[in-house]
Design an enzyme around this catalytic site. Structure first.
Site, short mmCIF file in Angstrom:
data_model
loop_
_atom_site.label_atom_id
_atom_site.label_comp_id
_atom_site.label_asym_id
_atom_site.label_seq_id
_atom_site.Cartn_x
_atom_site.Cartn_y
_atom_site.Cartn_z
CG ASP A 1 -21.94 74.83 63.06
OD1 ASP A 1 -22.49 74.92 63.88
OD2 ASP A 1 -22.43 74.82 61.83
N GLY B 1 -32.53 79.12 67.11
CA GLY B 1 -31.84 79.08 68.06
C GLY B 1 -30.44 80.19 68.02
CG HIS C 1 -21.16 85.94 62.98
ND1 HIS C 1 -22.18 85.39 63.94
CD2 HIS C 1 -21.64 87.01 62.35
CE1 HIS C 1 -23.10 86.87 64.40
NE2 HIS C 1 -22.97 87.86 63.22
N1 APR Z 1 -32.81 73.91 70.21
C1 APR Z 1 -32.51 74.90 70.28
N2 APR Z 1 -32.33 76.76 70.69
C2 APR Z 1 -31.47 76.42 72.03
C3 APR Z 1 -31.03 75.02 72.33
C4 APR Z 1 -31.48 74.09 71.92
N3 APR Z 1 -31.41 72.92 72.34
N4 APR Z 1 -29.95 75.44 73.18
C5 APR Z 1 -29.98 76.38 73.63
N5 APR Z 1 -30.43 77.17 72.45
C6 APR Z 1 -30.66 78.61 72.60
C7 APR Z 1 -30.78 79.44 73.64
O1 APR Z 1 -31.58 79.58 74.55
C8 APR Z 1 -29.82 80.91 73.25
O2 APR Z 1 -31.29 81.89 72.65
O3 APR Z 1 -29.70 78.88 71.39
C9 APR Z 1 -29.37 80.30 72.08
C10 APR Z 1 -28.01 80.39 71.95
O4 APR Z 1 -27.55 82.01 72.31
P1 APR Z 1 -26.06 82.69 71.97
O5 APR Z 1 -25.40 81.53 72.60
O6 APR Z 1 -25.92 84.26 72.49
O7 APR Z 1 -25.96 82.57 70.43
P2 APR Z 1 -26.51 83.31 69.02
O8 APR Z 1 -27.29 83.74 69.15
O9 APR Z 1 -25.53 82.36 68.09
O10 APR Z 1 -24.66 84.27 69.10
C11 APR Z 1 -24.85 85.29 68.42
O11 APR Z 1 -23.07 85.82 69.19
O12 APR Z 1 -20.47 85.40 70.38
C12 APR Z 1 -21.37 86.11 68.68
O13 APR Z 1 -20.76 85.23 67.12
C13 APR Z 1 -21.34 84.69 67.71
O14 APR Z 1 -22.56 83.97 66.16
C14 APR Z 1 -22.34 84.78 67.75
C15 APR Z 1 -23.01 85.32 67.46
#
Ligand code: APR
Length: 238
Positions: free
Chosen positions: A91, A183, A106
């Protein structure tokens, strides 16, 4: 000379803006088969589905998803630090909040690129692209063509593809005086490995309400991004 503060953000920083994360309950990968919509084999198998998936995400982004106080807090920190944002997110919320330096690991949701010349990148909505069957300016399909008559693809790094911005991101972390991880579940490499590039003496913070296991030298702020960033600013300004 301001100290260098580097941020490594994941989907969690955009959660309070209304964007789904990937792996939380009900997340994107609960609703879409990740290897169908975000992998190189998936794109080869069914490119139309991938165009639709990312076109839908683009429309959601412009339908009322805005930067939140966490994104804005990182802009506020530019008063105190030379801030560099590294993000796994596709985003554009860091940019829309006003961050000066954003490096996407990414890819970027609002961009597509030529399938023939990957250096030809187009920011959506684009008057340079034609999509005969488009229902809106953010939609791309297999029929989309660039000015050279070539097909385009989302400017996204799919699973199975190289992460060209990882090296510059690792260099930024190596130069950091403060590293703030926000996050992210720290399960996807090479992004998850960035934390290991922090030099001795670098202060490392991890803001996440459900933090993954991290080394003991990391200061964990087990809060959501908006309050965690506010608390971080207080701590850094003491
Ligand atoms: N504030 C902060 N963190 C949060 C919140 C919030 N309000 N809500 C959820 N989280 C945290 C969760 O606890 C988790 O640790 O955000 C994290 C989300 O993890 P993922 O869904 O795995 O996202 P991300 O780590 O960015 O994924 C990495 O995976 O699928 C690929 O390319 C995609 O960039 C992505 C990569």
């Amino acid at each position: 000379m301001k100290r260098r503060l580097v941020v490594s953000s994941g989907a969690g920083i955009s959660a309070e803006s209304g964007m789904m994360t990937y792996r939380d309950a009900g997340g994107l990968w609960d609703n879409y088969p990740v290897m169908e919509v975000a992998s190189d084999e998936g794109f080869a198998r069914n490119p139309a589905l991938i165009h639709e998936f990312y076109s839908n995400m683009r429309r959601k982004m412009t339908d009322g998803v805005h930067p939140n106080a966490a994104h804005r807090g990182l802009v506020e920190l530019e008063k105190d630090f030379d801030v560099r944002i590294i993000t796994q997110n596709v985003d554009d919320l860091h940019e829309r909040a006003g961050s000066s330096h954003v490096l996407h690991l990414h890819g970027e949701l609002m961009k597509v690129r030529s399938m023939v010349r990957p250096d030809r990148i187009y920011q959506l909505p684009s008057t340079e692209l034609t999509t005969p069957d488009a229902t809106d300016p953010l939609t791309t399909t297999l029929a989309t063509r660039d000015p050279y008559g070539d097909p385009v693809r989302p400017h996204i790094v799919f699973f199975g593809e190289a992460v060209p911005n990882f090296e510059p991101a690792a260099r930024l972390v190596e130069e950091a005086d403060v590293l703030v991880v926000i996050g992210t579940s720290l399960v996807v490499y090479p992004a998850a490995g960035l934390i290991q590039y922090a030099r001795r003496g670098c202060e490392v913070y991890y803001i996440d309400p459900n933090p993954a296991a991290v080394p003991s030298w990391v200061h964990v702020i087990a809060e959501k991004a908006t309050t965690g960033v506010a608390h971080l600013i207080e701590t850094l300004r003491k």
